[in-house]
Every structure is written in structure tokens, then in C-alpha cells.
Design a protein around this motif. Sequence first.
Motif, PDB file in Angstrom:
ATOM      1  N   SER A 128       4.854   0.861  17.035  1.00 21.12           N
ATOM      2  CA  SER A 128       5.518   0.372  15.827  1.00 21.12           C
ATOM      3  C   SER A 128       5.298   1.385  14.708  1.00 21.12           C
ATOM      4  O   SER A 128       4.194   1.918  14.558  1.00 21.12           O
ATOM      5  N   LEU A 173       5.153  -1.834   9.683  1.00 22.06           N
ATOM      6  CA  LEU A 173       4.323  -3.007   9.913  1.00 22.06           C
ATOM      7  C   LEU A 173       4.156  -3.795   8.621  1.00 22.06           C
ATOM      8  O   LEU A 173       3.853  -3.221   7.571  1.00 22.06           O
ATOM      9  N   LEU A 223       2.037  -6.950   6.930  1.00 25.99           N
ATOM     10  CA  LEU A 223       0.825  -7.747   7.091  1.00 25.99           C
ATOM     11  C   LEU A 223       0.592  -8.600   5.855  1.00 25.99           C
ATOM     12  O   LEU A 223       0.994  -8.239   4.744  1.00 25.99           O
ATOM     13  N   GLU A 252      -4.990 -10.241   7.178  1.00 24.89           N
ATOM     14  CA  GLU A 252      -4.394 -10.384   8.509  1.00 24.89           C
ATOM     15  C   GLU A 252      -4.623  -9.104   9.314  1.00 24.89           C
ATOM     16  O   GLU A 252      -4.706  -8.006   8.758  1.00 24.89           O
ATOM     17  N   THR A 253      -4.742  -9.262  10.624  1.00 18.09           N
ATOM     18  CA  THR A 253      -4.917  -8.108  11.508  1.00 18.09           C
ATOM     19  C   THR A 253      -3.749  -8.042  12.496  1.00 18.09           C
ATOM     20  O   THR A 253      -3.132  -9.065  12.819  1.00 18.09           O
ATOM     21  N   HIS A 254      -3.487  -6.836  12.961  1.00 16.49           N
ATOM     22  CA  HIS A 254      -2.406  -6.628  13.922  1.00 16.49           C
ATOM     23  C   HIS A 254      -2.819  -5.524  14.889  1.00 16.49           C
ATOM     24  O   HIS A 254      -3.348  -4.490  14.476  1.00 16.49           O
ATOM     25  N   LEU A 291      -2.105  -2.537  17.267  1.00 17.74           N
ATOM     26  CA  LEU A 291      -1.157  -1.461  17.532  1.00 17.74           C
ATOM     27  C   LEU A 291      -1.567  -0.718  18.795  1.00 17.74           C
ATOM     28  O   LEU A 291      -2.718  -0.791  19.218  1.00 17.74           O
ATOM     29  N   ASP A 330      -5.735   1.197  21.981  1.00 15.07           N
ATOM     30  CA  ASP A 330      -5.615   0.105  21.020  1.00 15.07           C
ATOM     31  C   ASP A 330      -6.155   0.517  19.649  1.00 15.07           C
ATOM     32  O   ASP A 330      -7.225   1.125  19.539  1.00 15.07           O
ATOM     33  N   CYS A 374      -6.492  -1.421  15.735  1.00 13.22           N
ATOM     34  CA  CYS A 374      -6.347  -2.663  14.981  1.00 13.22           C
ATOM     35  C   CYS A 374      -6.118  -2.345  13.506  1.00 13.22           C
ATOM     36  O   CYS A 374      -6.905  -1.620  12.891  1.00 13.22           O
ATOM     37  N   TYR A 405      -5.809  -3.739   9.660  1.00 12.26           N
ATOM     38  CA  TYR A 405      -6.308  -4.868   8.854  1.00 12.26           C
ATOM     39  C   TYR A 405      -5.820  -4.717   7.422  1.00 12.26           C
ATOM     40  O   TYR A 405      -6.027  -3.676   6.780  1.00 12.26           O
ATOM     41  N   HIS A 408       4.352 -14.468   2.944  1.00 13.68           N
ATOM     42  CA  HIS A 408       5.602 -14.333   3.687  1.00 13.68           C
ATOM     43  C   HIS A 408       6.706 -15.161   3.038  1.00 13.68           C
ATOM     44  O   HIS A 408       7.889 -14.800   3.094  1.00 13.68           O
TER      45      HIS A 408
END
Length: 398
Positions: free
Chosen positions: A49, A52, A54, A58-60, A62, A110, A112, A114, A148
Motif C-alpha cells: 500500500s 494509508l 489511520l 490505530e495500527t495497520h 503493512l 511485516d 506495523c 502506528y 472517520h
Amino acid sequence: MARGTKVFLPSVSGTSSHRISNCFVYIATVLLLGIPCAHSQIEKMYLDSTDLNLLVDETHLLKLIQIGQYNTTLEVSAQIQHPDIVQLVPQTVEIPGSSEPNTTVEISHDICAYGKSPGHSEVTFNVTPTGFVNLDTVFLRITVMHSHAINVISYIMGWIYFAAWSVSFYPQIYINFKRKSVVGLNFDFLALNIMGFTMYSLFNCGLYFSKEIQSEYFSRHPRGLNPVQLNDVFFSLHAAFATLITIAQCFMYEREEQRVSMTGRGILGVFGLVVVVSASVAAAGHLAWLDFLYYCSYIKLSITLIKYVPQAYMNYKRKSTVGWSIGNIFLDFVGGFLSILQMVLNAYNYNDWVSFFGDATKFGLGLFSLVFDVFFILQHYVFYRNANEKKYNVNGKA
């Protein structure tokens, strides 16, 4: 793997033999020193991606994906533009080397992301040691927001003011049709409007449809997004079309002695000269077509600043707004107000007040249009409300 090994080959007489010897030296050096080879290095590296969104806290997850393997261990490090906005864990990814690289294997790592605080941040990547992988196209744009819901409301507002501005042309067309007259509609306003929307259409269509111009734009802004979307193209073309319909009505219906003034013709002549000269210079290869489109957009901005003045002065001189659609003004006011409100919501949601106050052009034009809309409303309902009924009949004649 040794980096300082020297290779000695026995000297061979003759020019051709000397060249062959040089080839062997090069091949041996590649093999012994581990210089990257096309068949043993990664063909591609990318993130799953690049954009992004967020929320705060919040964490996502990648994924950094590599196609193929290296023949040496590398470290890929993230360079975060604003560490107070976003954090990546880990910030450095170690990619172990392989003695027998597989050029087709796909490996993911991976990472992450934040969200720490609202705002926008870009993330680029560096590789150590250098010279193995080109990471110019490996980047990440991260937006961290408060809510959001605010983002959705902002999106809805964008479509509402887009619809309001698009529909705002038709009350004037309807009034002209109903009265069978364009008396009271200023022709300088129409002439400036068609010029402005033509320039706006050129800018939007050029950036949206031309691959060459898009390449020019992305060469200057390699991590940017195309600023023109399909709705921008539709709005500008539709606005030009609706203005042309209104202009056609000026030839069909009663207009008395109205015409474009000498001042208006002079202004249009200057703008037209700028367009012709800049287009000629661009066609000769001395100006980028992207810059030509920027000139077109500047003309549109200039016209937006002055186009309402002739109509406001005409209303004042006639002491009436008969022939000038107040519905157009209401819709324009709604669109302008929601546009500015959207800017305020976005500035709060992304904590981006610098962009809000820094975009003086967009904010200034929106505020300027609102001021004129309020002035037209006052002219219609306060200053000349009685004159509209008594001085002019239904056909707009005194």
C-alpha cells in the motif's frame, strides 16, 4: 565476502588477446567481489500500500515485498517525514543474503504503522549498502485523522457543493427562457465566464487525459497524486457548456443595446494573447505544456476575482436585479460555504491548519465569491426590492 581482492592474470600480447583478458578480469571481479548481477539481485521491491489512512492510536500492518533474493545482507530503513505523526515498527528491516539467490521467489516483511497524532507524513526508504536496489518508487503516504465520521461528512460535503455549483447555471437559463429576454444579464460577466471555464477545462482535460503532461507533472512531483479528478473534468466541461447555452440565448432573445464593453474586450484580448503566445512557445518546445496549463489556470483564477464586478455594477446602475437570477446566487453561496466548511473540517481532522491558511488562493477565492453572493442577495431583497416590481415589467423593459 572479500571486497578488496585483487585479480592478477598473465599478460597476453596482441590487441584482441588484451581485450579478451580484460573481459576475464571483469567477470572474475564480479564473481569474486560480489558486485550485484542482474540475474542474482532483486528485480523489484514494493509496499502493498502506498496510501494509508489511520485514526489516532490505530495500527495497520503493512508488507514490504521483494521479488527475488540478494547475494548479500541489506538493511532497508524508513525515513519518516514527521515522526510525531506516525511510527513504523520495525523502522529498519534486515534482509539476509543468500549464497544461491532465487530470482523468482517472493518474500514479504511485516511493518506495523502506528498513528500518533493527526496530520500527513511521507515515508521514504534507504538501503544499506547502496547500489543494490532502486527504492525511488518505494514510498508511503500516511494520513492520521481524528475521526472517520468527519472524513465521511467532508466527502459528502464535497459532492453537495459540486452538485450545487453544477446546477447553479440553470436558474439563469430558465429565467431567460421564461422572459424571452436577457435584458439585465451582463454580457461582460458571460464573456469572462466562458473564457474562465474554457481555461479551466483545458487545464483539467490536459492533466487528466494526456499521458505526456502527466509524465511532466510526476517528474516534478514523483510522490504526488494527480490533482485533477474525473469530477473536476465533468464540472469544468459542463460549466462551459451551460455558459454557451446562456450565450446562445443572448442571440435568440431580446437584449436591447447590451453588448460586451470595450473594457471587457480589452481584458479578454490580454488573456487571449497570453494563451496564444504561451501555446506557441510550448509548441516550439521552449515551454513545457504543463506550464502552459498552469498559465490557463492562472487566467481562470484571475477571472474569478473580477467576473462578478460588471454584473454588480450593472445592477447598481439600473437600480434593479430584474434579469439576473437570484437562484444562481443562492446555489453559488451554498457551494462556496460548504467548500470553505469542508476546508475547516479537514484542517481540524488532520490538524493541518497550516495548509488551510497557507492556501490563500483557494480560501481567498471562496471567501471573495461569498462576499459577492451576499452583496447580490442584498441588492435583490433589500436595495432594489421595490424597483424590481415597479420599474420593470415582466419582459424586463423600463
